[in-house]
Design an enzyme around this catalytic site. Sequence first.
Site, PDB file in Angstrom:
ATOM      1  N   THR A 325      -2.773   1.799   1.387  1.00  0.00           N
ATOM      2  CA  THR A 325      -1.696   1.235   1.414  1.00  0.00           C
ATOM      3  C   THR A 325      -0.617   2.216   1.708  1.00  0.00           C
ATOM      4  OG1 THR A 325      -1.404   1.285  -0.983  1.00  0.00           O
ATOM      5  CG2 THR A 325      -2.162  -0.884  -0.057  1.00  0.00           C
ATOM      6  N   CYS A 326      -0.756   3.433   1.207  1.00  0.00           N
ATOM      7  CA  CYS A 326       0.159   4.577   1.441  1.00  0.00           C
ATOM      8  C   CYS A 326       0.507   4.886   2.939  1.00  0.00           C
ATOM      9  CB  CYS A 326      -0.209   5.638   0.656  1.00  0.00           C
ATOM     10  SG  CYS A 326      -0.297   5.698  -0.864  1.00  0.00           S
TER      11      CYS A 326
END
Length: 358
Positions: A325-326
């Site tokens: 997700t980063c």
Amino acid sequence: LPTLESYKAVVSTQSTGNQILNIPPQDLKRRLFISFRGEEGLDYGGLAREWFFLLSHEMLNPMYCLFEYASKNNYSLQINPASYINPHHLTYFKFVGRIIALALFHNKYIDKGFTLPFYKRILDKPLTMLDLKSVDEDFYNSLKWVKENDLEECGLELYFAHEFEVLGEVKIHELKPGGEDILVTEENKEEYVNMMVSWRFTRGVKDQFAAFLEGFNEIVPIQWLQYFDERELELILVGIQDFDVQDWQAHTIYRNYRRNDKQIQWFWQFVNEISDEQRSRLLQFVTGTCRLPIGGFCELMGSNGAQKFCIERVGKENWLPRSHTCFNRLDLPPYRSYEVLKDKLLFAIEETEGFGQE
């Protein structure tokens, strides 16, 4: 920053909620580093996005009686007048105000949106009768009828007071002192309508909204938002709701895949076939939020600034998809058929929460 996996953790563990409220506002404005209990991962922005999404999803859930849907066909949220049944409701509203302002301050999105009149109240903008139409059309139509008809000719007696029911209890609210004895006439009905509009948006929720605003102002002073209108504030907090698959595809990059590889073609076939709700879950699985920036997919942000949606060839056919997700990255194994790809992706986005996310 204390770990909060969901609003359930806040209401069931009062000390955790108190920690958020007791942290000085200036400290909450520093860069957030979020970690989830039992999950390894470094927060380069993705975990914070997921944290705001999951937390707002729970704390704004109407089942907790703090908020309610505006109407049967309008799923925007407004404060529930019955929320007073919880003896600690004002503390929770202050907490919610802080979290909403934190999302705004840190440029993160929340899961659910409020009514446009609610945003106008945050911005301290005047409310009009037209604002009623989207949240209470029957109430709007009744006031519209009062404005357009001669009350004396119709033989209708109205007074500067109104009955309303909360949890089975009927209450009478006077719009002005002695309102139960002040008759509405053609001369004063404009005042009556304006007072009814103001009351409708504050009935039973004056203290709750004040508590919400107190928490909000501690993080984001209202004067900072003076150049925004209610629709702009909604976009900043919630993002774009509709998905443009062509825009999504145009702003996606690939690693160890080429655009014309069959797995990529199958992936976009899958995206086109699923529902908007499933697209939201797919986006949330990969980026940590189901909301888009105002500019669409081209403005997706990652740990190092602008970061396009990325699909990378990783793993074996029997692996499930993973996400980072980063970095807005989906690890998509080289599945041998569309049916397998579809089943694996659906399982990843629907049957798990936080599975395969880093």
